[in-house]
Scaffold this motif. Structure first.
Motif, PDB file in Angstrom:
ATOM      1  N   ASP A  29       0.797  -1.132   0.015  1.00 23.59           N
ATOM      2  CA  ASP A  29       0.120   0.002  -0.088  1.00 23.59           C
ATOM      3  C   ASP A  29       1.139   1.118   0.094  1.00 23.59           C
ATOM      4  OD1 ASP A  29      -1.504   2.347   0.977  1.00 23.59           O
ATOM      5  OD2 ASP A  29      -2.828   1.055   2.083  1.00 23.59           O
TER       6      ASP A  29
ATOM      7  N   GLN B 100      -0.709  -6.798  14.978  1.00 21.13           N
ATOM      8  CA  GLN B 100      -2.006  -7.212  14.584  1.00 21.13           C
ATOM      9  C   GLN B 100      -3.030  -6.408  15.300  1.00 21.13           C
ATOM     10  OE1 GLN B 100      -2.359 -11.254  15.101  1.00 21.13           O
ATOM     11  NE2 GLN B 100      -4.531 -11.100  15.814  1.00 21.13           N
ATOM     12  N   LYS B 101      -4.218  -5.927  14.558  1.00 22.18           N
ATOM     13  CA  LYS B 101      -5.024  -4.839  15.467  1.00 22.18           C
ATOM     14  C   LYS B 101      -5.527  -5.377  16.895  1.00 22.18           C
ATOM     15  CE  LYS B 101      -9.420  -2.317  14.314  1.00 22.18           C
ATOM     16  NZ  LYS B 101     -10.366  -2.306  13.390  1.00 22.18           N
TER      17      LYS B 101
ATOM     18  N   ASP C  60      -5.410   2.231  11.425  1.00 26.97           N
ATOM     19  CA  ASP C  60      -5.547   0.869  11.262  1.00 26.97           C
ATOM     20  C   ASP C  60      -4.997   0.712   9.651  1.00 26.97           C
ATOM     21  OD1 ASP C  60      -6.663   0.517  13.657  1.00 26.97           O
ATOM     22  OD2 ASP C  60      -8.617   0.777  12.786  1.00 26.97           O
TER      23      ASP C  60
ATOM     24  N   PRO D 268      -5.756  -2.349   6.819  1.00 30.49           N
ATOM     25  CA  PRO D 268      -6.493  -3.291   6.353  1.00 30.49           C
ATOM     26  C   PRO D 268      -5.735  -4.429   5.879  1.00 30.49           C
ATOM     27  CG  PRO D 268      -6.784  -1.682   4.696  1.00 30.49           C
ATOM     28  CD  PRO D 268      -5.953  -1.147   5.685  1.00 30.49           C
ATOM     29  N   ARG D 269      -6.183  -5.621   5.810  1.00 28.40           N
ATOM     30  CA  ARG D 269      -5.336  -7.048   5.471  1.00 28.40           C
ATOM     31  C   ARG D 269      -4.842  -6.867   4.066  1.00 28.40           C
ATOM     32  NH1 ARG D 269      -9.734 -10.970   7.673  1.00 28.40           N
ATOM     33  NH2 ARG D 269     -10.117  -9.039   9.082  1.00 28.40           N
ATOM     34  N   GLU D 270      -5.971  -6.274   3.431  1.00 32.55           N
ATOM     35  CA  GLU D 270      -5.503  -6.265   1.703  1.00 32.55           C
ATOM     36  C   GLU D 270      -4.487  -5.179   1.395  1.00 32.55           C
ATOM     37  OE1 GLU D 270      -8.645  -5.054   3.098  1.00 32.55           O
ATOM     38  OE2 GLU D 270      -9.681  -7.030   2.993  1.00 32.55           O
ATOM     39  N   SER D 271      -3.832  -4.730   2.475  1.00 35.93           N
ATOM     40  CA  SER D 271      -2.451  -3.774   1.997  1.00 35.93           C
ATOM     41  C   SER D 271      -1.310  -4.758   2.089  1.00 35.93           C
ATOM     42  CB  SER D 271      -2.565  -2.738   3.264  1.00 35.93           C
ATOM     43  OG  SER D 271      -3.651  -1.860   3.286  1.00 35.93           O
TER      44      SER D 271
ATOM     45  N   SER E 179      -1.975 -11.652   1.920  1.00 39.17           N
ATOM     46  CA  SER E 179      -3.076 -10.848   2.840  1.00 39.17           C
ATOM     47  C   SER E 179      -3.104 -11.752   4.051  1.00 39.17           C
ATOM     48  CB  SER E 179      -4.451 -10.586   2.077  1.00 39.17           C
ATOM     49  OG  SER E 179      -4.458  -9.662   1.265  1.00 39.17           O
TER      50      SER E 179
ATOM     51  N   ASP F  56      -6.489  -7.833  10.418  1.00 38.54           N
ATOM     52  CA  ASP F  56      -6.233  -6.528  10.020  1.00 38.54           C
ATOM     53  C   ASP F  56      -4.830  -5.923  11.074  1.00 38.54           C
ATOM     54  OD1 ASP F  56      -8.252  -6.197   8.001  1.00 38.54           O
ATOM     55  OD2 ASP F  56      -9.645  -5.728   9.445  1.00 38.54           O
ATOM     56  N   SER F  57      -4.484  -4.864  10.696  1.00 35.61           N
ATOM     57  CA  SER F  57      -3.169  -4.233  11.442  1.00 35.61           C
ATOM     58  C   SER F  57      -3.464  -3.133  12.087  1.00 35.61           C
ATOM     59  CB  SER F  57      -2.043  -4.558  10.701  1.00 35.61           C
ATOM     60  OG  SER F  57      -1.865  -5.808  10.198  1.00 35.61           O
ATOM     61  N   SER F  58      -2.567  -2.696  12.801  1.00 36.58           N
ATOM     62  CA  SER F  58      -2.546  -1.202  13.427  1.00 36.58           C
ATOM     63  C   SER F  58      -1.314  -0.688  13.711  1.00 36.58           C
ATOM     64  CB  SER F  58      -3.430  -1.326  14.939  1.00 36.58           C
ATOM     65  OG  SER F  58      -4.742  -0.991  14.549  1.00 36.58           O
TER      66      SER F  58
END
Ligand code: SAM
Length: 288
Positions: free
Chosen positions: A32, A154-155, A188, A190-193, A197, A201-203
């Protein structure tokens, strides 16, 4: 060097080097374009400061950090990535790649050898998720004067690590983090980044290291042993958890809880860090 966040470039570089990504090493690479510039900016990277990165992957965040930081030292465990990294980072004279396991390196020596003594050092990394808490605790417990620690995790881990001590989301690790630093969730991702994948999701979160701890305890190690025990069995009262986890007699814990002014059935997750310290000091005193 072509954009390292471009998914086609990532795939091409991996194929050219005959590499497949390793799940066990937490290899999810950022694709991303907006995340690395945002992380680098929020990390506080600048000409007068040095940056320690953990896990460069193919160097996407490393290159971004190197644009503004005086010096970037990055530690990668996977030997297979080293020749690829010399291609992607070789044109940068302010970047040093060190092969090794961040959990096994001599961190104080690494900092001493790679950064001038007067240079402030900060940490910025997209962490391998299988070692999130151990890496964060290693950085904090090292008591090295890191200006700040800005990491992607990880979020759910970010939520726990940044929770308010005394809230349901807090655990023993939250207390440990709060002892050493102020923690804040920044944004945050998102996992698609990522390629591939991940399932979560991440933060990005930031720890600002405290100059002095918020509480005074007679013995740090003893305090953390009590905290771990108190949080280890969520459904139990603090008294039962502490007694089971430390091996101290239940009557002694019960007496200390009463002396500290808490209800007999108090639960660890309702206590602030100051209250946990009061409880610990009370237990320590009843032992004499
Ligand atoms: N920084 C890159 C990015 O953002 O795309 C890669 C991040 S990837 C989530 C984590 C990286 O940490 C991988 O390159 C992996 O090989 C590396 N790594 C895993 N375990 C490590 C360890 N114990 N010490 C140092 N690096 C490690």
């Amino acid at each position: 060097m072509k954009n390292l966040w471009d998914i086609n470039n990532v795939k091409r570089l991996l194929a050219q080097n005959g590499l497949t990504l390793s799940k066990t090493l937490g290899q999810n690479f950022l694709t991303d374009p907006e995340v690395c510039p945002r992380m680098a900016k929020l990390s506080g990277a600048r000409e007068e400061a040095g940056v320690l990165e953990i896990g460069p992957g193919i160097g996407v965040l490393t290159r971004e950090l190197a644009k503004t930081a005086g010096k970037v030292v990055t530690v990668e465990l996977d030997r297979r990535l080293l020749s690829l990294l010399s291609d992607t980072l070789g044109d940068l004279d302010n970047v040093t790649v060190i092969q090794g396991d961040v959990l096994k390196l001599d961190l104080p020596e690494l900092i001493r050898e790679n950064f001038p003594p007067e240079m402030p050092v900060l940490v910025c990394a997209n962490l391998p998720y299988y070692i999130t808490s151990p890496v964060i605790m290693l950085l904090l417990e090292s008591k090295l004067p890191f200006e700040s620690i800005t990491v992607m995790v990880q979020k759910e881990a970010a939520q726990r690590l940044c929770a308010r001590v005394g809230s349901r989301q807090a655990g023993a690790v939250t207390v440990a983090v709060d002892y050493y630093a102020r923690a804040e969730q920044l944004f945050d991702v998102p996992r698609e980044s990522f390629l591939p994948s991940p399932k979560v999701d991440s933060s990005v979160m930031q720890l600002t290291v405290r100059q002095t701890p918020p509480i005074e305890v007679a013995d740090e190690a003893g305090f953390f042993r009590m905290v771990k025990a108190a949080f280890s069995q969520r459904r139990k009262t603090a008294a039962n958890g502490i007694s089971a986890g430390t091996g101290l007699p239940k009557e002694r814990i019960a007496a200390a809880i009463e002396t500290a002014g808490f209800a007999a059935d108090v639960r660890a997750e309702t206590l602030t860090i100051e209250e946990l310290a009061r409880l610990y000091n009370s237990i320590a005193e009843t032992g004499d």
